[in-house]
Write a protein that holds these residues in place. Structure first.
Motif: not given
Length: 264
Positions: A20, A79, A83, A85, A109, A130, A163, A165
């Protein structure tokens, strides 16, 4: 770098947090970490350039607001520590026009159950706002299911990318996590004046299961789809059973005028 502050609240998330932070460094020069305590020497994995603030745990929304307050930039990308990106989202963030503080951005997501990406059910449709400007939008100081309070003039826009997750490792972890959320949700519902009647106690869990597993095709995710639907049903039963046990005392209801809230 983008004039966006990335705010992360974390505790004991070292495995995913490394990846992350590697991605976050490509986006911005301001990474704010609200450390809510850890038991695994997590400080050793914080990326160089992160600003780390050790804070007591006051709930998801409340601790995210702590990060927003100390952020360098007005634009906030929130974030969670599990998670990551992807490259498409990072590219979109670099190309975005940040001139309209009355815009918020809804991010798609991709959610994982262990090593498997879930394509169907409620997880397969997951998306959340977000990215927002802190002068326009804020988090509600809630203990669970953090909520954004958004003025009515704000425009919700989509953004490319995902993202990723990494939610839980297995069914056992998912059940334990849901048990905690059920308790926190029951308290939240009680304080907001919600009641646990017959429909909530007996109809809602079954309907939620059928919607997730059948209508949203959760069964196509195989064993993982079945486990998600089954544990989600169990969690719904838990929270409303706990809420029903708490009824009888009049809660203090909070009212938020001239805004609408989006709960996670």
């Amino acid at each position: 770098m983008v004039a966006v502050s990335i705010v992360i609240i974390t505790r004991d998330q070292s495995e995913i947090l490394v990846e992350c932070l590697d991605k976050a460094k490509i986006i911005t020069d301001d990474i704010v970490i609200i450390d809510n305590g850890n038991t695994n020497n997590q400080e050793n994995i914080y990326a160089e350039g992160c600003r780390v603030f050790k804070k007591n745990w006051d709930g998801y929304g409340a601790n995210k607001n702590k990060g927003v307050l100390v952020a360098k930039y007005d634009w906030i990308l929130s974030i969670d520590a599990d998670e990551v990106p992807d490259d498409e989202l990072i590219k979109a963030l670099h190309n975005l026009n940040y001139t309209n503080p009355a815009a918020v951005y809804d991010i798609k997501f991709r959610t994982y159950f262990g090593d498997k990406m879930i394509r169907f059910g409620s997880w397969g449709k997951d998306h959340h706002i977000r990215l927002f400007n802190r002068n326009t939008v804020r988090w509600l100081d809630t203990t669970v299911h953090e909520t954004l309070v958004i003025p009515p003039n704000v425009q919700v826009e989509k953004i490319d990318g995902y993202l990723h997750h990494y939610s839980v490792k297995d069914a056992v972890e998912y059940d334990v996590k849901n048990s905690l959320y059920a308790k926190l949700s029951a308290v939240k519902y009680f304080n907001s004046g919600k009641k646990a009647g017959f429909v909530k106690l007996y109809i809602s869990p079954v309907f939620g299961f059928l919607k997730n597993y059948i209508l949203h095709l959760g069964f196509l995710d195989g064993r993982e789809g079945w486990q998600i639907a089954k544990i989600t049903l169990k969690n719904t039963q838990r929270k409303y059973r706990l809420l029903s046990q708490m009824q009888g005392i009049k809660p203090q209801k909070q009212v938020y005028k001239d805004s609408f809230a989006i709960e996670y």
